[in-house]
Design a protein around this motif. Structure first.
Motif, PDB file in Angstrom:
ATOM      1  N   UNK A 198       0.805  -1.221   0.000  1.00  0.00           N
ATOM      2  CA  UNK A 198       0.000   0.000   0.000  1.00  0.00           C
ATOM      3  C   UNK A 198       0.840   1.273   0.000  1.00  0.00           C
ATOM      4  N   UNK A 199       2.104   1.173   0.378  1.00  0.00           N
ATOM      5  CA  UNK A 199       2.942   2.360   0.518  1.00  0.00           C
ATOM      6  C   UNK A 199       3.150   3.047  -0.835  1.00  0.00           C
ATOM      7  N   UNK A 200       2.973   4.372  -0.840  1.00  0.00           N
ATOM      8  CA  UNK A 200       3.220   5.158  -2.042  1.00  0.00           C
ATOM      9  C   UNK A 200       4.679   5.586  -2.089  1.00  0.00           C
ATOM     10  N   UNK A 201       5.218   5.707  -3.307  1.00  0.00           N
ATOM     11  CA  UNK A 201       6.575   6.190  -3.508  1.00  0.00           C
ATOM     12  C   UNK A 201       6.529   7.486  -4.308  1.00  0.00           C
ATOM     13  N   UNK A 202       7.373   8.443  -3.910  1.00  0.00           N
ATOM     14  CA  UNK A 202       7.512   9.687  -4.668  1.00  0.00           C
ATOM     15  C   UNK A 202       8.982  10.055  -4.722  1.00  0.00           C
ATOM     16  N   UNK A 203       9.382  10.686  -5.817  1.00  0.00           N
ATOM     17  CA  UNK A 203      10.760  11.157  -5.961  1.00  0.00           C
ATOM     18  C   UNK A 203      10.761  12.669  -6.112  1.00  0.00           C
ATOM     19  N   UNK A 204      11.719  13.309  -5.454  1.00  0.00           N
ATOM     20  CA  UNK A 204      11.889  14.756  -5.570  1.00  0.00           C
ATOM     21  C   UNK A 204      12.861  15.107  -6.697  1.00  0.00           C
ATOM     22  N   UNK A 205      13.102  14.176  -7.610  1.00  0.00           N
ATOM     23  CA  UNK A 205      14.038  14.440  -8.698  1.00  0.00           C
ATOM     24  C   UNK A 205      13.667  15.716  -9.452  1.00  0.00           C
ATOM     25  N   UNK A 206      14.683  16.414  -9.933  1.00  0.00           N
ATOM     26  CA  UNK A 206      14.447  17.632 -10.691  1.00  0.00           C
ATOM     27  C   UNK A 206      14.481  17.402 -12.195  1.00  0.00           C
ATOM     28  N   UNK A 207      14.782  16.175 -12.631  1.00  0.00           N
ATOM     29  CA  UNK A 207      14.886  15.962 -14.073  1.00  0.00           C
ATOM     30  C   UNK A 207      14.759  14.509 -14.521  1.00  0.00           C
ATOM     31  N   UNK A 208      15.034  13.530 -13.661  1.00  0.00           N
ATOM     32  CA  UNK A 208      15.109  12.130 -14.082  1.00  0.00           C
ATOM     33  C   UNK A 208      13.720  11.567 -14.374  1.00  0.00           C
ATOM     34  N   UNK A 209      13.645  10.661 -15.334  1.00  0.00           N
ATOM     35  CA  UNK A 209      12.378  10.064 -15.752  1.00  0.00           C
ATOM     36  C   UNK A 209      11.704   9.311 -14.620  1.00  0.00           C
ATOM     37  N   UNK A 210      10.491   9.739 -14.267  1.00  0.00           N
ATOM     38  CA  UNK A 210       9.701   9.018 -13.268  1.00  0.00           C
ATOM     39  C   UNK A 210       9.210   7.691 -13.830  1.00  0.00           C
ATOM     40  N   UNK A 211       8.960   7.649 -15.126  1.00  0.00           N
ATOM     41  CA  UNK A 211       8.469   6.430 -15.763  1.00  0.00           C
ATOM     42  C   UNK A 211       9.481   5.300 -15.637  1.00  0.00           C
ATOM     43  N   UNK A 212      10.771   5.604 -15.827  1.00  0.00           N
ATOM     44  CA  UNK A 212      11.800   4.569 -15.698  1.00  0.00           C
ATOM     45  C   UNK A 212      11.939   4.119 -14.248  1.00  0.00           C
ATOM     46  N   UNK A 213      11.901   5.066 -13.322  1.00  0.00           N
ATOM     47  CA  UNK A 213      12.021   4.692 -11.916  1.00  0.00           C
ATOM     48  C   UNK A 213      10.821   3.863 -11.472  1.00  0.00           C
ATOM     49  N   UNK A 214       9.636   4.257 -11.888  1.00  0.00           N
ATOM     50  CA  UNK A 214       8.427   3.511 -11.520  1.00  0.00           C
ATOM     51  C   UNK A 214       8.497   2.085 -12.038  1.00  0.00           C
ATOM     52  N   UNK A 215       9.011   1.913 -13.253  1.00  0.00           N
ATOM     53  CA  UNK A 215       9.077   0.592 -13.879  1.00  0.00           C
ATOM     54  C   UNK A 215      10.015  -0.353 -13.141  1.00  0.00           C
ATOM     55  N   UNK A 216      10.915   0.191 -12.331  1.00  0.00           N
ATOM     56  CA  UNK A 216      11.847  -0.643 -11.578  1.00  0.00           C
ATOM     57  C   UNK A 216      11.222  -1.229 -10.324  1.00  0.00           C
ATOM     58  N   UNK A 217       9.981  -0.855 -10.016  1.00  0.00           N
ATOM     59  CA  UNK A 217       9.291  -1.352  -8.829  1.00  0.00           C
ATOM     60  C   UNK A 217       8.122  -2.238  -9.227  1.00  0.00           C
ATOM     61  N   UNK A 218       7.556  -2.913  -8.224  1.00  0.00           N
ATOM     62  CA  UNK A 218       6.376  -3.749  -8.472  1.00  0.00           C
ATOM     63  C   UNK A 218       5.087  -2.966  -8.288  1.00  0.00           C
ATOM     64  N   UNK A 219       5.198  -1.633  -8.033  1.00  0.00           N
ATOM     65  CA  UNK A 219       4.018  -0.783  -7.806  1.00  0.00           C
ATOM     66  C   UNK A 219       4.094   0.484  -8.656  1.00  0.00           C
ATOM     67  N   UNK A 220       4.301   0.359  -9.960  1.00  0.00           N
ATOM     68  CA  UNK A 220       4.466   1.558 -10.788  1.00  0.00           C
ATOM     69  C   UNK A 220       3.269   2.503 -10.746  1.00  0.00           C
ATOM     70  N   UNK A 221       2.082   1.961 -10.485  1.00  0.00           N
ATOM     71  CA  UNK A 221       0.894   2.815 -10.399  1.00  0.00           C
ATOM     72  C   UNK A 221       0.877   3.665  -9.135  1.00  0.00           C
ATOM     73  N   UNK A 222       1.693   3.298  -8.143  1.00  0.00           N
ATOM     74  CA  UNK A 222       1.767   4.029  -6.878  1.00  0.00           C
ATOM     75  C   UNK A 222       3.042   4.872  -6.792  1.00  0.00           C
ATOM     76  N   UNK A 223       3.542   5.285  -7.919  1.00  0.00           N
ATOM     77  CA  UNK A 223       4.828   5.994  -8.015  1.00  0.00           C
ATOM     78  C   UNK A 223       4.634   7.278  -8.821  1.00  0.00           C
ATOM     79  N   UNK A 224       5.225   8.401  -8.344  1.00  0.00           N
ATOM     80  CA  UNK A 224       5.143   9.651  -9.098  1.00  0.00           C
ATOM     81  C   UNK A 224       6.204  10.624  -8.603  1.00  0.00           C
TER      82      UNK A 224
END
Length: 296
Positions: A124-150
């Motif tokens: 259930x835990x949500x993940x968020x990144x404070x990145x200033x430029x890196x692709x969120x789509x690539x980071x989300x794809x590295x997890x088993x919860x891409x729909x809970x990532x932004x």
């Protein structure tokens, strides 16, 4: 632990009560402060205890300034600090409803950490990144919860700046986005939705301006003080682009320009050679004591 309940199209945002912040640098401790100041329990994690100690002192000073200006009661200062917990072990994130990453801008390192968090945290835990430029789509794809990532891109200094740039990964669900948007509003911030693209909106516009200011210096059109004065006095900018670059960090500016150049393959995003040279020399701005200005 209070869990965050998902259904097919909705999210119980009231469950976002315990927030993890990964990285206790300038951005990390600022993010931790606004969460704690808003009544949320915060677990601030960094692998260096000295960095955590420095972060707590910085938060304490920042809260004290709010009290001095009459924007915060003294008991709220004390309560906010009491809600801020520090640790060098990411295991504490197993009890968090949201984890916000605010470490160095290195995609491989971020992805490695998110994979570890993915194995550690409840589904259930949500993940968020404070990145200033890196692709969120690539980071989300590295997890088993891409729909809970932004992306949750705060501006510096976090306690003072109104904007939170909310970046949707291609996989981000509406439920996740709405939960983070509501949370951002509860922090007293103004969330602005953008899609995942190199530099998002903020840095796609800001960094080429800074890069052009560096080219103007590099080509001898004017000195640094003159360039900054034109932008502050003539364009009503609160800070000149070269002084702002020093505050951001010239290494960070160079990194973002490279992301824009690689992402769009457009020569207009070519980093100025002077910016490259200064980073090579270790002149990265305020944090190193020298950038376009000296800070000794």
């Amino acid at each position: 632990m209070t869990t965050t309940a998902f259904s097919a199209g909705s999210l119980q945002t009231s469950g976002l009560q315990t927030i993890g912040v990964l990285g206790a640098g300038t951005m990390g401790h600022g993010i931790a402060q606004v969460f704690a100041q808003s009544g949320l329990t915060v677990q601030l994690v960094d692998n260096q205890q000295a960095q955590l100690d420095t972060a707590v002192k910085a938060v304490d000073r920042s809260l004290a300034k709010f009290v001095e200006k009459g924007k915060l009661a003294s008991d709220q200062h004390t309560a906010s600090l009491a809600r801020l917990h520090t640790n060098t072990d990411i295991e504490v994130f197993a009890g968090c409803d949201l984890v916000v990453e605010a470490i160095t801008e290195n995609e491989a390192v971020k992805i490695d950490l998110f994979r570890k968090l993915d194995a550690l945290c409840p589904a259930e835990t949500l993940f968020a990144s404070n990145t200033s430029a890196i692709s969120l789509t690539r980071m989300a794809a590295a997890t088993s919860r891409p729909d809970r990532f932004m992306g949750m891109h705060f501006m510096n200094p976090v306690p003072l700046m109104q904007l939170v740039e909310l970046i949707r990964a291609l996989q981000t669900s509406d439920a996740t986005f709405n939960a983070i948007k509501t949370l951002s509003e509860q922090l007293g911030k103004t969330p602005i939705e953008v899609r995942d693209a190199p530099g998002f909106v903020s840095n796609r516009i800001l960094m080429p301006m800074i890069n052009e200011a560096i080219f103007t210096l590099y080509e001898g059109v004017a000195e640094a003080e003159a360039i900054d004065s034109v932008m502050t006095l003539g364009m009503n900018h609160p800070m000149g682009p070269l002084k702002l670059a020093d505050m951001i960090g010239l290494d960070t500016c160079l990194f973002i320009m490279k992301v824009l150049y690689d992402g769009f393959k457009d020569p207009k995003y070519r980093p100025c050679p002077l910016l490259v040279q200064m980073v090579d020399a270790g002149y990265t701005g305020r944090k190193s004591g020298r950038g376009f200005y000296n800070y000794d």
